[in-house]
Scaffold this motif. Sequence first.
Motif, PDB file in Angstrom:
ATOM      1  N   TYR A  20     -46.417 -40.549 -10.271  1.00  0.00           N
ATOM      2  CA  TYR A  20     -45.367 -39.499 -11.692  1.00  0.00           C
ATOM      3  C   TYR A  20     -46.505 -40.086 -12.889  1.00  0.00           C
ATOM      4  O   TYR A  20     -46.380 -39.033 -13.905  1.00  0.00           O
TER       5      TYR A  20
ATOM      6  N   ILE B 224     -49.367 -38.159 -12.451  1.00  0.00           N
ATOM      7  CA  ILE B 224     -49.127 -36.079 -12.967  1.00  0.00           C
ATOM      8  C   ILE B 224     -48.870 -35.585 -14.192  1.00  0.00           C
ATOM      9  O   ILE B 224     -49.350 -34.932 -15.041  1.00  0.00           O
ATOM     10  N   ARG B 225     -47.924 -36.768 -14.748  1.00  0.00           N
ATOM     11  CA  ARG B 225     -46.912 -36.397 -16.046  1.00  0.00           C
ATOM     12  C   ARG B 225     -48.681 -36.493 -17.603  1.00  0.00           C
ATOM     13  O   ARG B 225     -48.732 -35.683 -18.253  1.00  0.00           O
TER      14      ARG B 225
ATOM     15  N   LEU C 202     -45.374 -33.066  -8.375  1.00  0.00           N
ATOM     16  CA  LEU C 202     -44.635 -33.164  -9.422  1.00  0.00           C
ATOM     17  C   LEU C 202     -43.061 -32.894  -9.094  1.00  0.00           C
ATOM     18  O   LEU C 202     -42.411 -34.242  -8.648  1.00  0.00           O
TER      19      LEU C 202
ATOM     20  N   CYS D 143     -39.218 -27.159 -14.042  1.00  0.00           N
ATOM     21  CA  CYS D 143     -40.370 -27.728 -13.581  1.00  0.00           C
ATOM     22  C   CYS D 143     -40.844 -25.947 -13.312  1.00  0.00           C
ATOM     23  O   CYS D 143     -41.774 -24.687 -13.061  1.00  0.00           O
TER      24      CYS D 143
END
Length: 165
Positions: free
Chosen positions: A43, A46-47, A106, A121
């Motif tokens: 996470y 990805i962020r 994500l 998303c």
Amino acid sequence: NIEEAYDSLKEIIENGRCVEDTLDAYYLHATILHSCGETEEAYTIIREVLSHLKETIPDSLDMKELLVAIQETGGMLARMSDNDILEMKETDSTSLRFTLKFYNLLCSVIFFSASNVIPFCCCRMVRLTLEHGMCQDSVLGIAMYGAVICQGAKQTSAIREMGRV
């Protein structure tokens, strides 16, 4: 050997001249972490990558914010004719393709921990596709948006628009 794979990925990431040079490595790294159950680390990666791609992911959203995002996205779809959708250009933007790819990953990573962010998303992926063009990674975003719409079945006009797409 998994350690050799990680070392290779780290080398690619460290030696990349710009973010675009390292996107494949970051994607593979986050995918491996997610597959190994290291969702927090996946996470975070990805962020960070989405942030470099000029995307902001909210930590959480309340229901009102989610409904607004869903309605706005449905409105964008409603303003398009069937022909507009069928003739949508294919994007040549590597950045957009990776943005959608990371949004898709994500959604998988946060499915159990922050599922209230998934509709955001999905809406974002559909909007990016409508604004910049279609690519392979658009399809999953559109399908997930459809699932979000079907889950909140009160949005009948949005469901109709999703079925049309």
